[in-house]
Design an enzyme around this catalytic site. Structure first.
Site, PDB file in Angstrom:
ATOM      1  CB  SER A 143      -0.898   0.011   1.242  1.00  0.00           C
ATOM      2  OG  SER A 143      -1.528   1.264   1.408  1.00  0.00           O
ATOM      3  CE1 TYR A 155      -3.888  -1.540   5.329  1.00  0.00           C
ATOM      4  CE2 TYR A 155      -2.974   0.568   4.620  1.00  0.00           C
ATOM      5  CZ  TYR A 155      -3.599  -0.631   4.323  1.00  0.00           C
ATOM      6  OH  TYR A 155      -3.926  -0.919   3.015  1.00  0.00           O
TER       7      TYR A 155
END
Length: 298
Positions: A143, A155
């Site tokens: 990501s 994350y």
């Protein structure tokens, strides 16, 4: 079934919706038999129904990839059903936002279990089968969050781990004919609908990184995964690719370049400070979506 991936079988994790569902659907449309894995088995089955209604081949899996035995059983289900395994898409992931001092330990653990351990467990099981079968391909869903957004440190850390996993695994698996690549997709999903990148603007861009994401459906990103799992991507391994359905880019690492260096026969804290105030100052790197100038020279 004929097509670019005709006769091949692929496992896609986290494929009950969003990007994972788009990957599975596109792979099937190009001839692959697909194991649609999602902890939400109802959603996985719905994706399978759409694939089979269009003439494709797919089965649903509700295995929990964050558990070693679940990942191993997932890979085995592909072999049992389709007689082979040719590719793995490590897409399953959890997203949450929290400031570091407000993090929930349980949420941290679960994110690491799904995002990192899930990919590691699936790769371990899949690579053994791929190696025995003469090769294949693995795609890890990383990501752009790993490059620095506020309140997503957990994350971001898990997605950074997948980039590191890709670089190292590409070396380990190259001789076995297994290619490993990472992608950073940009598309409108349930996760990105309210993500920070829609509001936080980079100092080097005209708008937020996720501006215009409503015009970027998951289906537009899926062809990159299909490409990476096909023979068209022969020779491409160990790469980190960003793609929004229109613009594709290679994320450079340059890890072994000649980095800015200062040498001295001996060092103390004061001498190190002088180096960072002097020749190294202009080489300090900006970090995060909101940064353009490195911290010491702001």
């Amino acid at each position: 079934m004929t097509g670019l991936l005709g006769g091949r079988a692929v496992v896609v994790t986290g494929a009950g919706r969003g990007l994972g569902a788009a990957y599975a659907t596109d792979l099937a449309a190009h001839g692959a038999s697909v194991v649609v894995n999602d902890i939400d088995l109802t959603e996985a089955r719905a994706v399978v129904e759409r694939i089979t209604a269009a003439g494709g081949a797919a089965i649903a899996s509700g295995h929990d990839v964050s558990v070693h035995d679940g990942a191993a059983a997932l890979v085995q289900s592909c072999v049992d059903e389709f007689g082979r395994l040719d590719g793995l898409v490590n897409n399953a992931g959890l997203y949450h936002e929290a400031l570091p001092w407000e993090e929930n330990p349980a949420a941290i653990r679960r994110a690491v279990e799904v995002n990192v351990l899930g990919a590691l467990y699936c790769q371990a099981a899949a690579s053994a089968v791929l190696r025995a079968g003469g090769g294949g391909a693995i795609v890890n869903a990383s990501s752009g969050g790993m490059f620095g957004f506020p309140t997503v440190s957990t994350y971001a850390a898990t997605k950074g781990a997948l980039a590191a996993l890709t670089y190292s695994s590409a070396l380990d698996l190259e001789d076995a004919g297994i290619r490993v690549n990472a992608i950073s997709p940009m598309a409108l999903t349930r996760m990105t609908a309210n993500a920070l990148g829609r509001d936080h603007q980079s100092s080097t861009e005209d708008g937020p990184p996720l501006a215009g994401i409503e015009d970027k459906p998951p289906a537009a990103v899926a062809p990159l995964v299909t490409f990476l799992l096909s023979d068209l991507a022969a020779g491409i391994t160990g790469q980190f690719l960003r793609f929004d359905g229109r613009r594709i880019s290679v994320v450079t690492t340059d890890a072994f370049a000649d980095h800015p260096t200062v040498t001295a026969p001996a060092w103390g804290p004061a001498a190190i400070a002088t180096a960072f105030d002097g020749p190294l100052a202009r080489h300090l790197q900006p970090y995060g979506v909101e940064r353009r100038i490195a911290p010491r020279i702001r």
